[in-house]
Scaffold this motif. Structure first.
Motif, PDB file in Angstrom:
ATOM      1  N   GLU A   1       0.835  -1.208   0.000  1.00  0.00           N
ATOM      2  CA  GLU A   1       0.000   0.000   0.000  1.00  0.00           C
ATOM      3  C   GLU A   1       0.864   1.251   0.000  1.00  0.00           C
ATOM      4  N   ALA A   2       1.922   1.255   0.812  1.00  0.00           N
ATOM      5  CA  ALA A   2       2.809   2.411   0.872  1.00  0.00           C
ATOM      6  C   ALA A   2       3.526   2.623  -0.454  1.00  0.00           C
ATOM      7  N   LYS A   3       3.923   1.547  -1.100  1.00  0.00           N
ATOM      8  CA  LYS A   3       4.585   1.681  -2.396  1.00  0.00           C
ATOM      9  C   LYS A   3       3.651   2.278  -3.431  1.00  0.00           C
ATOM     10  N   ARG A   4       2.387   1.877  -3.396  1.00  0.00           N
ATOM     11  CA  ARG A   4       1.416   2.407  -4.349  1.00  0.00           C
ATOM     12  C   ARG A   4       1.165   3.901  -4.113  1.00  0.00           C
ATOM     13  N   LEU A   5       1.169   4.317  -2.855  1.00  0.00           N
ATOM     14  CA  LEU A   5       0.854   5.707  -2.528  1.00  0.00           C
ATOM     15  C   LEU A   5       2.069   6.630  -2.551  1.00  0.00           C
ATOM     16  N   PHE A   6       3.231   6.117  -2.136  1.00  0.00           N
ATOM     17  CA  PHE A   6       4.383   6.989  -1.922  1.00  0.00           C
ATOM     18  C   PHE A   6       5.620   6.624  -2.733  1.00  0.00           C
ATOM     19  N   GLY A   7       5.600   5.502  -3.419  1.00  0.00           N
ATOM     20  CA  GLY A   7       6.785   5.088  -4.155  1.00  0.00           C
ATOM     21  C   GLY A   7       7.602   4.079  -3.365  1.00  0.00           C
ATOM     22  N   SER A   8       8.845   3.918  -3.759  1.00  0.00           N
ATOM     23  CA  SER A   8       9.656   2.838  -3.200  1.00  0.00           C
ATOM     24  C   SER A   8      10.367   3.245  -1.911  1.00  0.00           C
ATOM     25  N   ASP A   9      10.837   2.235  -1.207  1.00  0.00           N
ATOM     26  CA  ASP A   9      11.647   2.415   0.002  1.00  0.00           C
ATOM     27  C   ASP A   9      12.946   3.119  -0.397  1.00  0.00           C
ATOM     28  N   PRO A  10      13.323   4.223   0.289  1.00  0.00           N
ATOM     29  CA  PRO A  10      14.555   4.937  -0.090  1.00  0.00           C
ATOM     30  C   PRO A  10      15.830   4.202   0.277  1.00  0.00           C
ATOM     31  N   GLY A  11      15.719   3.124   1.057  1.00  0.00           N
ATOM     32  CA  GLY A  11      16.886   2.295   1.342  1.00  0.00           C
ATOM     33  C   GLY A  11      17.895   2.908   2.292  1.00  0.00           C
ATOM     34  N   LEU A  12      17.431   3.527   3.362  1.00  0.00           N
ATOM     35  CA  LEU A  12      18.357   4.066   4.359  1.00  0.00           C
ATOM     36  C   LEU A  12      19.036   2.934   5.120  1.00  0.00           C
ATOM     37  N   PRO A  13      20.258   3.141   5.604  1.00  0.00           N
ATOM     38  CA  PRO A  13      20.911   2.137   6.448  1.00  0.00           C
ATOM     39  C   PRO A  13      20.066   1.853   7.688  1.00  0.00           C
ATOM     40  N   PRO A  14      20.092   0.614   8.189  1.00  0.00           N
ATOM     41  CA  PRO A  14      19.268   0.249   9.349  1.00  0.00           C
ATOM     42  C   PRO A  14      19.448   1.168  10.558  1.00  0.00           C
ATOM     43  N   ALA A  15      20.676   1.601  10.815  1.00  0.00           N
ATOM     44  CA  ALA A  15      20.909   2.474  11.976  1.00  0.00           C
ATOM     45  C   ALA A  15      20.173   3.796  11.825  1.00  0.00           C
ATOM     46  N   MET A  16      20.132   4.338  10.606  1.00  0.00           N
ATOM     47  CA  MET A  16      19.410   5.588  10.367  1.00  0.00           C
ATOM     48  C   MET A  16      17.903   5.374  10.504  1.00  0.00           C
ATOM     49  N   VAL A  17      17.427   4.229  10.018  1.00  0.00           N
ATOM     50  CA  VAL A  17      15.995   3.926  10.140  1.00  0.00           C
ATOM     51  C   VAL A  17      15.612   3.844  11.612  1.00  0.00           C
ATOM     52  N   ASP A  18      16.423   3.137  12.413  1.00  0.00           N
ATOM     53  CA  ASP A  18      16.130   3.001  13.842  1.00  0.00           C
ATOM     54  C   ASP A  18      16.091   4.369  14.527  1.00  0.00           C
ATOM     55  N   ASP A  19      17.018   5.241  14.164  1.00  0.00           N
ATOM     56  CA  ASP A  19      17.093   6.557  14.792  1.00  0.00           C
ATOM     57  C   ASP A  19      15.922   7.436  14.358  1.00  0.00           C
ATOM     58  N   TYR A  20      15.782   7.657  13.060  1.00  0.00           N
ATOM     59  CA  TYR A  20      14.808   8.624  12.552  1.00  0.00           C
ATOM     60  C   TYR A  20      13.366   8.137  12.612  1.00  0.00           C
ATOM     61  N   LEU A  21      13.154   6.829  12.745  1.00  0.00           N
ATOM     62  CA  LEU A  21      11.786   6.305  12.792  1.00  0.00           C
ATOM     63  C   LEU A  21      11.353   5.922  14.204  1.00  0.00           C
ATOM     64  N   THR A  22      12.153   6.258  15.198  1.00  0.00           N
ATOM     65  CA  THR A  22      11.733   6.142  16.589  1.00  0.00           C
ATOM     66  C   THR A  22      11.278   7.521  17.043  1.00  0.00           C
ATOM     67  N   PRO A  23       9.979   7.715  17.319  1.00  0.00           N
ATOM     68  CA  PRO A  23       9.497   9.053  17.661  1.00  0.00           C
ATOM     69  C   PRO A  23      10.225   9.652  18.865  1.00  0.00           C
ATOM     70  N   TRP A  24      10.675  10.891  18.695  1.00  0.00           N
ATOM     71  CA  TRP A  24      11.411  11.593  19.742  1.00  0.00           C
ATOM     72  C   TRP A  24      10.461  12.445  20.574  1.00  0.00           C
ATOM     73  N   SER A  25      10.927  12.846  21.736  1.00  0.00           N
ATOM     74  CA  SER A  25      10.198  13.833  22.521  1.00  0.00           C
ATOM     75  C   SER A  25      10.233  15.172  21.792  1.00  0.00           C
ATOM     76  N   ALA A  26       9.323  16.060  22.155  1.00  0.00           N
ATOM     77  CA  ALA A  26       9.290  17.382  21.519  1.00  0.00           C
ATOM     78  C   ALA A  26      10.604  18.123  21.736  1.00  0.00           C
ATOM     79  N   GLY A  27      11.146  18.018  22.947  1.00  0.00           N
ATOM     80  CA  GLY A  27      12.400  18.706  23.237  1.00  0.00           C
ATOM     81  C   GLY A  27      13.555  18.206  22.386  1.00  0.00           C
ATOM     82  N   LYS A  28      13.640  16.893  22.218  1.00  0.00           N
ATOM     83  CA  LYS A  28      14.714  16.324  21.401  1.00  0.00           C
ATOM     84  C   LYS A  28      14.554  16.717  19.943  1.00  0.00           C
TER      85      LYS A  28
END
Length: 212
Positions: A171-198
């Motif tokens: 569904e995401a591929k149909r709506l937004f295109g393909s996975d950009p292929g970020l390294p796993p460490a970047m995915v873990d960091d940027y896709l873990t929601p941060w606090s507002a302050g962070k």
């Protein structure tokens, strides 16, 4: 003796309607006019503070915190940096600021933008032009640059949709295109929601690195 008949209140005593307020007061003390935004009333501290407290996906994401627009903009810039490591810093700054108007008007999901139509887009364009001018970018970006930012934005949306918002990969591929292929460490960091302050601090730090 009969009492005098009551007469209507004079026009001078009648209340006159006040013009609607079209500016927002920021914590910095700036007052930003939505109809005629001035670059002089734009401050990065206000942008970072506001975006860190605006939820993507109408808040329909998993995690202990909202996934903020501030974190999204950092993810978009990271996708662009990973896909095009030699891209000019000014272009990465434009990517970082691509959703900056939402510190004033909030993040409306795409389906609702489609319902509202041109009126929302007109306000958004005026605000973005003022923000660009404030930080030394063209008021209106070239089409080629817009396409690069949009591609990174769609890549970020794919990751958010599949990691946080409950979309299947198909569904995401149909709506937004393909996975950009970020390294796993970047995915873990940027896709873990941060606090507002962070989120606010990281947006300010990345802005300083690109703008400085």
């Amino acid at each position: 003796m009969t009492s005098a008949a009551k007469t209507p209140a004079s026009s001078s005593a009648a209340k006159t309607p006040q013009a609607a307020r079209v500016w927002q007061r920021m914590l910095s003390g700036r007052r930003l006019d939505l109809l005629d935004p001035s670059p002089l009333d734009v401050e990065i501290a206000d942008i970072a503070h506001g975006l860190a407290r605006v939820a993507r996906w109408n808040g329909q994401t998993s995690g202990a915190h909202i996934f903020s627009v501030a974190q999204h903009t950092l993810l978009v810039e990271a996708v662009m940096r990973e896909k095009s490591p030699r891209v000019d810093a000014r272009l990465r700054l434009a990517a970082l600021l691509h959703d900056a108007p939402e510190y004033v008007i909030g993040d409306m999901i795409s389906p609702f933008k489609a319902v509202i139509g041109e009126s929302y887009k007109a306000v958004e364009r005026r605000l973005l032009a003022a923000i660009h001018i404030r930080f030394g970018l063209p008021a209106v970006l070239d089409d080629a640059i817009e396409r690069q930012i949009k591609a990174a934005d769609r890549g970020a949306a794919y990751l958010e949709a599949t990691h946080l918002a409950g979309f299947t990969k198909a569904e995401a591929k149909r709506l937004f295109g393909s996975d950009p292929g970020l390294p796993p460490a970047m995915v873990d960091d940027y896709l873990t929601p941060w606090s507002a302050g962070k989120a606010e601090k990281r947006l300010l730090a990345r802005f300083a690195a690109l703008y400085g």
